[in-house]
Design an enzyme around this catalytic site. Structure first.
Site, PDB file in Angstrom:
ATOM      1  N   CYS A 128     -34.218 -26.205 -14.094  1.00  6.16           N
ATOM      2  CA  CYS A 128     -35.635 -26.554 -13.970  1.00  6.16           C
ATOM      3  C   CYS A 128     -36.213 -26.631 -15.384  1.00  6.16           C
ATOM      4  CB  CYS A 128     -36.394 -25.575 -13.082  1.00  6.16           C
ATOM      5  SG  CYS A 128     -36.011 -23.859 -13.372  1.00  6.16           S
ATOM      6  N   ALA A 172     -29.144 -16.398  -6.446  1.00 11.33           N
ATOM      7  CA  ALA A 172     -30.421 -15.728  -6.138  1.00 11.33           C
ATOM      8  C   ALA A 172     -31.595 -16.565  -6.642  1.00 11.33           C
ATOM      9  CB  ALA A 172     -30.445 -14.347  -6.776  1.00 11.33           C
TER      10      ALA A 172
END
Length: 619
Positions: A156, A21
């Site tokens: 990230c 997701a």
């Protein structure tokens, strides 16, 4: 978008997206499966997983845009995602994936340019708390990777505790089973810096540690030995941590990102089976019972016993009472039990009595279900009387894989029919007790409200038309580009508004569902050069299309038309039932699989939940 590209996925690959997701990377993977649009059912598939039940529905909504029969959304903790089984020539075998995307939860410090919350909430403690989870997820992924397969680990974040420390620890405990791939030439033009080989660990209050031995005992629950770089220079050099990619914001005006590509050379050391000559001798008493349980699978195959791993709420594999030096060298296999490798005897018994072709959610005694209760997946039996009228009405090709049709109800009328690829059917049928499936398959037929009036009770659904079209041999009308514009902008255009060629094809057809096909004309390069297939309905004196609003707008833009927001009610909304047509428009836009649509369940996952026209059209 870099991790899916480095996965180098092909249409025949079995792919697992562990933390999928909201789904942007998953959609990239689905596109790679369908590289050849002339193949309706690629051999490969994508299993997209997320631990958050609500985010799974966002994932479904994203995947629905691509209308693929090769995607399954499941809801599990990635660090203990079940080991699935598939049927191979009548034999149950463990499913190993060719490609695994491991885009783990991270502190997100690389997103500070776009995410203002990072500035307020970031601390060094974030990485220390996530490191254990990231390592467990990566370890579980490596276990389920096929030999020769490729796994991409990405975050990230630019913090080495979440990046190189996880990779170094994984490589160390793999004992040569994994290695970092050199992908420096795979994305020409991409700017990046190599992974680092030395780093320090910092506490929340700013205290630095260079090596594990310097960490006081009071900090052992917060700082773990796996967070430090390997001490042995030779071992460190052999890991080739410089093959990791660190993408910095100033390189090409992006966010910060970390990517590592791992290739599996052999089984993980704790999964390797010893030769029969090395099996222990028979013994008696409690030891015999333990050994019988540990050394034999349900199929009688020997497996290596695993040592118990202590757990605590914060770090399921890292208890304060355990010796950290020992824990450092042990595989982290949180949440795994013997059902991951062995099939329990009761499962073997139950599997025989289970309804054939019915795949429901796992029973509560094995897994507590959170969020919405999912409807079962029921495959249509081969002798179901529902199918022959459909086959006759649409003149389906004999090669049509009817065994792959399913519904989401076990009783009452079947309102909607869905379709999956045969490979996903294999996964569904053999693992209904092991996994919680949120969604799979694409809608291909919907029941008409007044279907008894026609030769076929089911009409085509736009969502699955590109998958069905290669098998349909009748009720196809070839239309011109001007016809497509009229059909998409007018609610129920009469025959006289369409071209004479279209009318001549439609006049002899009985009322009911039809396929409208636009074939580009290469001699007219100024017109749309992309084929379009639309679902339609041949009424008494008119033709209508059953196309969701967002898809209508998309096709019209492809033809160079913009529909003004104030005119959306005339041209872009789904038509209500009118003169000359029959069929339930509400079926076309039901958001989610299920016999009884539920607004709360479906709010985030349907093809008909696009933004309002004002929001997606230029001002």
């Amino acid at each position: 978008m870099i991790p899916p590209l480095l996965l180098n996925a092909h249409p025949h690959h079995k792919i697992l997206d562990m933390c999928a997701a909201p789904g942007s990377k998953t959609t990239q993977l689905i596109e790679m499966l369908h590289a050849d649009m002339n193949v309706p059912f690629p051999e490969g598939f994508v299993i997209a997983n997320d631990v958050d039940n609500k985010r799974c529905y966002l994932l479904v909504h994203q995947a629905k845009r691509l209308s693929s029969p090769c995607i399954m959304v499941v809801n599990h903790d990635a660090s203990s995602i079940p080991r699935l089984k598939i049927d191979v020539n009548g034999r149950k075998e463990i499913l190993f994936y060719d490609r695994i995307l491991c885009d783990v939860p991270c502190s997100g410090d690389g997103t500070m340019r776009k995410n203002i919350d990072v500035w307020k909430k970031w601390t060094t403690l974030n990485s220390l708390q996530l490191h254990g989870l990231q390592l467990r997820i990566a370890t579980r992924g490596a276990e389920q990777l096929v030999e020769g397969g490729r796994m991409v680990y990405s975050t990230c974040s630019l913090n080495p505790i979440e990046d190189e420390a996880v990779i170094a620890s994984l490589l160390e405990k793999s004992e040569g089973a994994l290695e970092l791939a050199d992908v420096s030439s795979e994305l020409p033009g991409l700017k990046w810096m190599p992974g680092i080989t030395h780093w320090k660990v910092m506490t929340k209050d700013g205290q630095w540690f260079t090596e594990w031995e310097d960490v006081p005992h009071s900090r052992h629950t917060q700082i773990r030995p796996t967070m430090f770089p390997p001490k042995d220079p030779k071992k460190l050099q052999a890991m080739h941590l410089e093959r990791c990619l660190r993408i910095l914001p100033h390189h090409q005006n992006t966010g910060g990102f970390f990517v590592a590509v791992l290739v599996k050379k052999s089984s993980m050391p704790w999964n390797k089976r010893p030769p029969k000559s090395e099996l222990p001798r028979p013994c008696t008493g409690h030891a015999a019972a333990v050994r019988k349980h540990t050394w034999r699978t349900a199929q009688g195959e020997p497996v290596e016993p695993r040592e118990p791993v202590r757990s605590s709420p914060a770090y399921p594999t890292e208890g304060a009472a355990a010796d950290p030096a020992e824990l450092e060298s042990k595989p982290i296999i949180s949440g795994m039990d013997d059902t991951d490798i062995m099939e329990r005897p009761e499962n073997v018994e139950n599997s025989g009595s289970k309804k054939d072709g019915v795949c429901g959610p796992p029973p509560s005694k094995k897994m507590k279900l959170f969020g919405f209760k999912e409807d079962p997946f029921v495959f249509i039996p081969e002798d179901d009387p529902l199918f022959p009228p459909i086959q006759k009405f649409y003149a389906l090709d004999p090669s049509f894989p009817k065994m792959n049709l399913l519904t989401r109800t076990t009783e009452g009328k079947k309102r909607q029919l869905y379709m999956v690829s045969k490979e996903l059917r294999n996964v569904l049928v053999n693992n209904s007790e092991r996994m919680k499936v949120i969604n799979t398959g694409i809608k291909v037929w919907c029941r008409n409200n007044s279907g008894e009036e026609f030769d076929c009770a089911f009409r085509l659904a736009q969502e699955g038309i590109y998958t069905l079209y290669p098998f349909i041999n009748s009720r196809i009308i070839t239309v011109s580009i001007e016809d497509v514009k009229i059909l998409l902008t007018q609610e129920n255009p009469f025959f006289r508004k369409l071209s004479s060629e279209t009318y001549s094809q439609a006049k002899d057809l009985a009322k009911g569902s039809i396929v409208l096909k636009y074939e580009p004309d290469p001699t007219k390069p100024d017109t749309l050069q992309c084929p379009i297939v639309l679902c339609g309905w041949r009424g008494k004196a008119s033709i209508r299309t059953f196309v969701p609003k967002n898809e209508r707008l998309h096709y019209l833009r492809m033809m160079g038309l913009e529909v003004l927001a104030e005119k959306k009610k005339e041209g872009t909304v789904l038509a209500q039932e009118g003169a000359g047509s029959s069929g339930p428009p509400e079926d076309e836009v039901s958001a989610e699989h299920g016999a009884e649509p539920d607004a709360s369940t479906h709010a985030a996952s349907g093809p008909s939940d696009p933004a309002p026209a004002e929001a997606i059209l230029p001002r």
